[in-house]
Scaffold this active site. Structure first.
Site, PDB file in Angstrom:
ATOM      1  N   TYR A 127      -9.291  -7.676  12.057  1.00  0.00           N
ATOM      2  CA  TYR A 127      -8.627  -7.073  10.900  1.00  0.00           C
ATOM      3  C   TYR A 127      -8.570  -8.065   9.739  1.00  0.00           C
ATOM      4  CZ  TYR A 127      -5.391  -4.708   7.825  1.00  0.00           C
ATOM      5  OH  TYR A 127      -4.837  -4.100   6.728  1.00  0.00           O
TER       6      TYR A 127
ATOM      7  N   SER B 138       0.827  -1.214   0.000  1.00  0.00           N
ATOM      8  CA  SER B 138       0.000   0.000   0.000  1.00  0.00           C
ATOM      9  C   SER B 138       0.859   1.261   0.000  1.00  0.00           C
ATOM     10  CB  SER B 138      -0.932  -0.003   1.219  1.00  0.00           C
ATOM     11  OG  SER B 138      -0.194  -0.179   2.415  1.00  0.00           O
TER      12      SER B 138
ATOM     13  N   ASN C  24      -2.113  -2.939  12.770  1.00  0.00           N
ATOM     14  CA  ASN C  24      -3.574  -2.836  12.716  1.00  0.00           C
ATOM     15  C   ASN C  24      -4.109  -1.649  13.523  1.00  0.00           C
ATOM     16  OD1 ASN C  24      -3.238  -5.157  11.306  1.00  0.00           O
ATOM     17  ND2 ASN C  24      -4.290  -6.509  12.750  1.00  0.00           N
TER      18      ASN C  24
ATOM     19  N   LYS D 132     -17.942  29.180 -28.659  1.00  0.00           N
ATOM     20  CA  LYS D 132     -18.326  28.543 -27.405  1.00  0.00           C
ATOM     21  C   LYS D 132     -17.598  29.087 -26.174  1.00  0.00           C
ATOM     22  CE  LYS D 132     -20.684  25.337 -26.730  1.00  0.00           C
ATOM     23  NZ  LYS D 132     -20.445  23.928 -27.082  1.00  0.00           N
TER      24      LYS D 132
ATOM     25  N   THR E 212     -40.581  24.972 -10.706  1.00  0.00           N
ATOM     26  CA  THR E 212     -40.853  23.596 -10.267  1.00  0.00           C
ATOM     27  C   THR E 212     -41.062  22.813 -11.554  1.00  0.00           C
ATOM     28  OG1 THR E 212     -43.239  23.928 -10.104  1.00  0.00           O
ATOM     29  CG2 THR E 212     -41.969  24.325  -8.093  1.00  0.00           C
ATOM     30  N   HIS E 213     -40.591  21.579 -11.573  1.00  0.00           N
ATOM     31  CA  HIS E 213     -40.634  20.756 -12.796  1.00  0.00           C
ATOM     32  C   HIS E 213     -39.902  21.443 -13.944  1.00  0.00           C
ATOM     33  CE1 HIS E 213     -43.812  18.432 -10.704  1.00  0.00           C
ATOM     34  NE2 HIS E 213     -44.191  19.634 -10.291  1.00  0.00           N
TER      35      HIS E 213
ATOM     36  N   GLN F 294      -7.410  -2.476   3.935  1.00  0.00           N
ATOM     37  CA  GLN F 294      -6.402  -1.599   3.330  1.00  0.00           C
ATOM     38  C   GLN F 294      -7.014  -0.793   2.169  1.00  0.00           C
ATOM     39  OE1 GLN F 294      -2.222  -2.943   2.939  1.00  0.00           O
ATOM     40  NE2 GLN F 294      -2.613  -2.946   0.740  1.00  0.00           N
TER      41      GLN F 294
HETATM   42  N1  ARG Z   1      -1.174  -1.449   5.112  1.00  0.00           N
HETATM   43  C1  ARG Z   1      -2.120  -1.976   6.022  1.00  0.00           C
HETATM   44  C2  ARG Z   1      -3.475  -1.283   5.879  1.00  0.00           C
HETATM   45  O1  ARG Z   1      -3.526  -0.335   5.201  1.00  0.00           O
HETATM   46  C3  ARG Z   1      -1.642  -1.816   7.426  1.00  0.00           C
HETATM   47  C4  ARG Z   1      -2.095  -2.871   8.355  1.00  0.00           C
HETATM   48  C5  ARG Z   1      -1.575  -4.184   7.903  1.00  0.00           C
HETATM   49  N2  ARG Z   1      -1.717  -5.209   8.876  1.00  0.00           N
HETATM   50  C6  ARG Z   1      -1.485  -6.476   8.561  1.00  0.00           C
HETATM   51  N3  ARG Z   1      -1.549  -7.331   9.479  1.00  0.00           N
HETATM   52  N4  ARG Z   1      -1.239  -6.835   7.324  1.00  0.00           N
HETATM   53  O2  ARG Z   1      -4.472  -1.683   6.422  1.00  0.00           O
END
Ligand code: ARG
Length: 491
Positions: free
Chosen positions: A339, A45, A132, A305, A177-178, A344
C-alpha cells in the site's frame, strides 16, 4: 460529535497546528503533536470517500460478526457494535452526523462516531484489519453496484436503439465511408451497429465484475494477521464470490478500477460516435433528424438556433472518461508494493468515471428516443445514382465478369456519367450494354436504393429481411440480464 455543517470540511490549509481532535486520531499513539491543518487538508479523503459510507458500514458489520464467530470479540460486544454501526449509518443517511476534516477518511469517521456512541467496545472493531484492506473492500463493493448501474444504462440505450430501428424499419439513408456517400443502407441497420457495440461493452463490464468479485478483507495492512479469522464467512456475508489469495496483491492492486474505467472509456467512445452521428444528422446540411425541444437548447444570441447539446456533451465527456483511466493507470505505474497513499487517488477517478458513463449513456438513450427522423430527407440523400455503382459491378460479377474487370467497366460508366451530368441510374439497359455486353434488360431492376438495400441479404448485410430478423431476435431475447454477471467463473 455531530456538527451542523452539511458537507465535509475541506480544511483551512493555513499551516497551523490543528485542534485537539486530531491528536486523538486512530493512530495517535506514537505522535506527540497534532497534524498541521494544511497537511490534514491535503491528505484527507473524507471530502470524496464519504460516498463509500454504506459499504464501509456493511463491511464493518460483516467484520464484527466474523470477529465474534471466531471468538476475538464476545457476542455481546458484537451486538453492541452492530447496533452502533446501524445508528451511525442512520445518522449519516439523515445528515445528523457530518464527518469533519480531522476524521481524515470515512473509515476513521465511522469508527470515531461509533466509539462516541457505544464507548470502549467500539475500539474492539478494528482488530485483524487495516484501513488498507478495508478501503479496497469498500471500493470493490461500490464497484459491483456501479457495474449493475452501468449494465442497466447499457440496456436502456440498447432498447432505445432497437425501438427507433423498429419505428423506422423501412427507412433508407445513405451509408458513408470517409464521410462520403457510399451505398444505400437502412437507418435501422445503422442504429443496430451501436446495439452490437454496446453488447460487447456489456461483456467487458461483466468480465470486470467477475474479476472485481473478490474479498480483500482479512489481508490486514499487507501481510495478513496473527489472529484467527474466517474470511469465507465475511465473503459470504458481503456477497463476494471468492477470497483474495495474496494479501499484498489484495491491498495494493487497483486493476479492477482501471478495468472498469477502461470498459467505461470504450463505452464512452461508442457513445461519442453515436453522438457524432446525431450532431451531423441534425445539421441543416443533412437534415436527417429533428431534435425535440425537450432535448435541445437554444442560443443566447442567435434566435434561430436549436443545438444538439446533449449529443455534444456526451461526446465531450468522453475526454474526462479517458482522463480518468489515464489517471488511475499513472497512479499505479511503478508503485512499489504494497500500500502507498498514492492509491487514495483511485476514488475520485472511479466515482467520476462511473457517474459519467452511467449518466451519459442514459441521457443518450433519452435523446435518441426523442428524435424524429425525416425519412423523406434520408431517402432523397440516398437517391444518388452513384451510390449504386457497386451494384452494377456486382451485377457483372454475378454474370461471370471478374471483379477487377467489372470495377473497371463500372468506373468507365461513372466517368461517363460525371462528364454528362447524369448518374448510372439514369442510363438505360441499352446505354449500359455499350460498356459491357453482359448488361441486359433486368439491370434496371437493381438500379434503385430499395433494390440495393433489399439485395444485400448476405449475413450481416443491410437488407430489410436481415434487419427484421435481427429485430425479432432482439425482441425475443431474454431481455436485460441480471446484474450479478451471467457467467461467473470460480477461480
Ligand atoms: N483513505 C485511504 C485510501 O483511500 C484509506 C487507506 C489509508 N491507509 C493508510 N495506511 N493511510 O486509500
Amino acid at each position: 460529535m455531530a456538527t451542523r455543517k452539511k458537507s465535509a470540511d475541506t480544511g483551512a490549509g493555513n499551516g497551523t497546528r490543528n485542534d485537539a481532535e486530531s491528536t486523538n486520531r486512530s493512530w495517535g499513539g506514537r505522535f506527540q503533536e497534532a497534524t498541521a491543518s494544511d497537511a490534514l487538508g491535503f491528505t484527507a479523503s473524507i471530502g470524496f470517500d464519504i460516498r463509500l459510507y454504506p459499504y464501509d458500514i456493511r463491511t464493518s458489520i460483516a467484520h464484527a460478526r466474523m470477529l465474534a464467530s471466531t471468538g476475538i470479540i464476545s457476542a455481546k460486544d458484537r451486538d453492541q457494535i452492530v447496533r452502533g454501526l446501524r445508528d451511525v449509518e442512520k445518522e449519516l443517511d439523515e445528515g445528523a452526523f457530518v464527518p469533519t476534516i480531522s476524521d481524515e477518511d470515512i473509515h476513521m469517521a465511522i469508527e470515531r462516531r461509533l466509539t462516541e456512541k457505544i464507548g470502549a467496545v467500539g475500539a474492539r472493531l478494528h482488530a485483524a484489519r487495516s484501513r488498507n484492506d478495508q478501503v479496497v473492500t469498500d471500493v470493490r463493493l461500490f464497484l459491483k453496484d456501479a457495474i449493475a448501474a452501468t449494465l442497466s444504462a447499457i440496456d436502456d440505450l440498447q432498447s432505445a436503439l432497437v425501438s427507433q430501428a423498429q419505428a423506422y424499419v423501412g427507412a433508407i439513408m445513405p451509408g458513408y465511408t470517409h464521410l462520403q456517400r457510399a451505398q444505400p443502407i437502412l437507418l435501422g441497420h445503422h442504429l443496430l451497429a451501436y446495439h452490437d457495440m454496446l453488447e460487447r461493452d456489456r461483456g467487458r463490464f461483466e468480465d470486470c465484475l467477475d474479476r472485481a468479485d473478490v474479498l480483500p478483507l482479512g489481508s490486514g495492512a499487507l501481510a495478513g494477521t496473527t489472529l484467527e479469522i474466517d474470511r469465507a464467512i465475511v465473503a459470504e456475508e458481503l456477497g463476494f464470490a471468492r477470497v483474495a489469495q495474496n494479501s499484498m496483491d489484495a491491498i495494493s492492486d487497483r486493476d479492477f478500477v482501471a478495468e472498469y474505467l477502461s470498459a467505461a472509456a470504450i463505452l464512452m467512445a461508442h457513445g461519442s460516435r453515436l453522438a457524432g452521428d446525431i450532431t451531423l444528422w441534425a445539421t441543416s446540411e443533412f437534415g436527417f433528424v429533428r431534435l425535440h425541444d425537450a432535448y435541445s437548447t437554444g442560443s443566447s444570441m442567435m434566435p434561430q438556433k436549436k443545438n444538439p447539446d446533449i449529443a455534444e456533451l456526451a461526446r465531450g465527456k468522453t475526454g474526462r472518461a479517458f482522463g480518468n483511466l489515464m489517471g488511475v493507470l499513472t497512479v499505479m505505474k511503478g508503485l512499489p508494493l504494497a500500500y502507498n497513499s498514492d492509491l487514495q487517488e483511485d476514488k475520485e477517478a472511479l466515482f467520476d468515471g462511473v457517474d459519467t458513463a452511467v449518466r451519459t449513456t442514459t441521457t443518450l438513450a433519452a435523446l435518441l428516443r426523442s428524435l424524429t427522423f425525416d425519412e423523406k430527407a434520408m431517402r432523397a440523400a440516398a437517391d444518388d445514382g452513384f451510390l449504386l455503382a457497386t451494384d452494377l459491378a456486382e451485377y457483372l460479377v454475378a454474370r461471370g465478369v471478374p471483379f477487377r474487370e467489372a470495377h473497371e467497366i463500372t468506373g468507365g460508366i461513372v466517368l461517363h456519367c460525371t462528364e454528362h451530368g447524369i448518374t448510372p441510374a439514369d442510363l438505360s439497359a441499352t446505354d449500359l450494354a455499350r460498356f459491357c455486353d453482359r448488361f441486359e434488360e433486368d439491370v434496371a431492376e437493381i438500379l434503385t436504393p430499395e433494390a440495393a438495400v433489399d439485395r444485400r441479404t448476405s449475413p450481416g448485410g443491410t437488407s430489410g429481411r436481415n434487419l427484421k430478423a435481427r429485430l425479432k431476435q432482439l425482441s425475443t431475447s431474454p431481455g436485460p440480464r441480471p446484474s450479478g454477471g451471467a457467467k461467473r467463473r470460480k477461480r
